[in-house]
Design a protein around this motif. Structure first.
Motif, mmCIF file in Angstrom:
data_model
loop_
_atom_site.group_PDB
_atom_site.id
_atom_site.type_symbol
_atom_site.label_atom_id
_atom_site.label_comp_id
_atom_site.label_asym_id
_atom_site.label_seq_id
_atom_site.Cartn_x
_atom_site.Cartn_y
_atom_site.Cartn_z
ATOM 1 N N THR A 260 51.746 57.641 61.522
ATOM 2 C CA THR A 260 51.649 58.471 60.320
ATOM 3 C C THR A 260 52.687 58.010 59.297
ATOM 4 O OG1 THR A 260 53.253 60.123 61.058
ATOM 5 C CG2 THR A 260 50.962 60.402 61.787
ATOM 6 N N THR A 261 52.738 58.722 58.184
ATOM 7 C CA THR A 261 53.694 58.360 57.134
ATOM 8 C C THR A 261 55.134 58.603 57.567
ATOM 9 O OG1 THR A 261 53.418 60.549 56.179
ATOM 10 C CG2 THR A 261 52.060 58.783 55.272
ATOM 11 N N THR A 262 55.324 59.426 58.623
ATOM 12 C CA THR A 262 56.686 59.757 59.055
ATOM 13 C C THR A 262 56.980 59.369 60.497
ATOM 14 O OG1 THR A 262 55.985 61.972 59.685
ATOM 15 C CG2 THR A 262 56.830 61.693 57.444
ATOM 16 N N GLN A 263 56.002 58.857 61.211
ATOM 17 C CA GLN A 263 56.179 58.575 62.640
ATOM 18 C C GLN A 263 55.483 57.282 63.007
ATOM 19 O OE1 GLN A 263 56.870 61.675 65.111
ATOM 20 N NE2 GLN A 263 57.502 60.101 66.531
ATOM 21 N N ASN A 264 56.190 56.472 63.802
ATOM 22 C CA ASN A 264 55.594 55.237 64.296
ATOM 23 C C ASN A 264 54.509 55.592 65.321
ATOM 24 O OD1 ASN A 264 55.156 52.525 64.642
ATOM 25 N ND2 ASN A 264 57.259 52.025 65.223
ATOM 26 N N PHE A 265 53.823 54.590 65.805
ATOM 27 C CA PHE A 265 52.730 54.821 66.738
ATOM 28 C C PHE A 265 53.185 55.651 67.935
ATOM 29 C CE2 PHE A 265 48.976 52.719 65.313
ATOM 30 C CZ PHE A 265 49.403 51.711 64.469
ATOM 31 N N ARG A 266 52.375 56.657 68.228
ATOM 32 C CA ARG A 266 52.568 57.476 69.428
ATOM 33 C C ARG A 266 51.231 58.090 69.768
ATOM 34 N NH1 ARG A 266 54.525 63.546 68.528
ATOM 35 N NH2 ARG A 266 52.878 63.714 70.094
ATOM 36 N N TYR A 267 51.175 58.659 71.003
ATOM 37 C CA TYR A 267 49.924 59.255 71.460
ATOM 38 C C TYR A 267 49.859 60.728 71.072
ATOM 39 C CZ TYR A 267 48.979 55.082 74.223
ATOM 40 O OH TYR A 267 48.721 53.794 74.612
ATOM 41 N N TYR A 268 48.648 61.137 70.703
ATOM 42 C CA TYR A 268 48.380 62.526 70.380
ATOM 43 C C TYR A 268 47.214 63.012 71.225
ATOM 44 C CZ TYR A 268 51.231 61.702 66.215
ATOM 45 O OH TYR A 268 52.265 61.389 65.366
ATOM 46 N N TRP A 269 47.223 64.311 71.502
ATOM 47 C CA TRP A 269 46.185 64.921 72.339
ATOM 48 C C TRP A 269 45.537 66.092 71.618
ATOM 49 C CZ3 TRP A 269 44.670 62.789 76.878
ATOM 50 C CH2 TRP A 269 45.549 61.878 77.475
ATOM 51 N N GLY A 270 44.242 66.264 71.854
ATOM 52 C CA GLY A 270 43.563 67.455 71.411
ATOM 53 C C GLY A 270 43.780 68.589 72.388
ATOM 54 N N GLN A 271 43.209 69.742 72.059
ATOM 55 C CA GLN A 271 43.421 70.931 72.879
ATOM 56 C C GLN A 271 42.482 70.975 74.078
ATOM 57 O OE1 GLN A 271 41.612 70.866 70.166
ATOM 58 N NE2 GLN A 271 39.764 72.046 70.608
ATOM 59 N N GLY A 272 41.457 70.142 74.070
ATOM 60 C CA GLY A 272 40.518 70.075 75.185
ATOM 61 C C GLY A 272 39.269 70.904 74.953
ATOM 62 N N THR A 273 38.179 70.438 75.519
ATOM 63 C CA THR A 273 36.917 71.168 75.464
ATOM 64 C C THR A 273 36.286 71.148 76.855
ATOM 65 O OG1 THR A 273 34.800 71.404 74.292
ATOM 66 C CG2 THR A 273 35.561 69.153 74.712
ATOM 67 N N GLN A 274 35.791 72.293 77.286
ATOM 68 C CA GLN A 274 35.261 72.425 78.645
ATOM 69 C C GLN A 274 33.842 71.869 78.728
ATOM 70 O OE1 GLN A 274 36.766 73.764 81.551
ATOM 71 N NE2 GLN A 274 34.924 72.972 82.561
ATOM 72 N N VAL A 275 33.617 71.057 79.745
ATOM 73 C CA VAL A 275 32.274 70.581 80.080
ATOM 74 C C VAL A 275 31.975 71.032 81.504
ATOM 75 C CG1 VAL A 275 30.833 68.564 80.531
ATOM 76 C CG2 VAL A 275 32.350 68.598 78.541
ATOM 77 N N THR A 276 30.898 71.768 81.664
ATOM 78 C CA THR A 276 30.489 72.253 82.970
ATOM 79 C C THR A 276 29.074 71.781 83.257
ATOM 80 O OG1 THR A 276 31.890 74.212 82.751
ATOM 81 C CG2 THR A 276 30.183 74.258 84.452
ATOM 82 N N VAL A 277 28.920 71.064 84.365
ATOM 83 C CA VAL A 277 27.600 70.567 84.772
ATOM 84 C C VAL A 277 27.207 71.317 86.036
ATOM 85 C CG1 VAL A 277 26.196 68.568 85.336
ATOM 86 C CG2 VAL A 277 28.189 68.319 83.816
ATOM 87 N N SER A 278 26.231 72.174 85.893
ATOM 88 C CA SER A 278 25.852 73.038 87.011
ATOM 89 C C SER A 278 24.436 73.547 86.809
ATOM 90 C CB SER A 278 26.817 74.213 87.117
ATOM 91 O OG SER A 278 26.398 75.117 88.131
ATOM 92 N N SER A 279 23.755 73.740 87.924
ATOM 93 C CA SER A 279 22.418 74.319 87.863
ATOM 94 C C SER A 279 22.480 75.832 88.035
ATOM 95 C CB SER A 279 21.528 73.695 88.928
ATOM 96 O OG SER A 279 22.126 73.818 90.210
#
Length: 120
Positions: free
Chosen positions: A101-120
């Motif tokens: 970013t304009t104030t930070q060198n390369f680093r990792y960022y994470w989202g908050q997550g989204t649930q995926v459920t595979v079920s019958s």
């Protein structure tokens, strides 16, 4: 800072499909790698797929041939098309970006997550 917002999770039957999307925002200069990770209950977070700014991809063996990652560099978005879903694909899916970013060198960022459920 970079904010990652995921969408597209939900409940699907085995054999079905889902498409996850993630949008990055903030004072971004560059994003070199974007990707998706997942975490099943009681297990460690694992790589699902990553894509570089040049379009090179890498997939977990368990999803090869079923999942496709894509990216729009102009919009700072990454998507994951998931086909032929299996119950073992169930978990929380997290978007990840290696960004500067304009104030930070390369680093990792994470989202908050989204649930995926595979079920019958």
């Amino acid at each position: 800072q970079v904010q990652l917002v995921e969408s597209g999770g939900g409940l699907v039957q085995p054999g079905g499909s889902l498409r996850l999307s993630c949008a990055a925002s903030g004072s971004i200069i560059s994003i070199n790698v974007m990707g998706w990770y997942r975490q099943a209950p009681g297990k460690q977070r694992e790589l699902v797929a990553i894509i570089t700014s040049g379009g090179s991809t890498n997939y977990a063996d368990s999803v090869k041939g079923r999942f496709t990652i894509s990216r729009d560099n102009a919009k700072n978005t990454v998507s994951l098309q998931m086909n032929s879903l299996k119950p073992e694909d169930t978990g929380v899916y997290y978007c990840n970006a290696h960004a500067a970013t304009t104030t930070q060198n390369f680093r990792y960022y994470w989202g908050q997550g989204t649930q995926v459920t595979v079920s019958s």
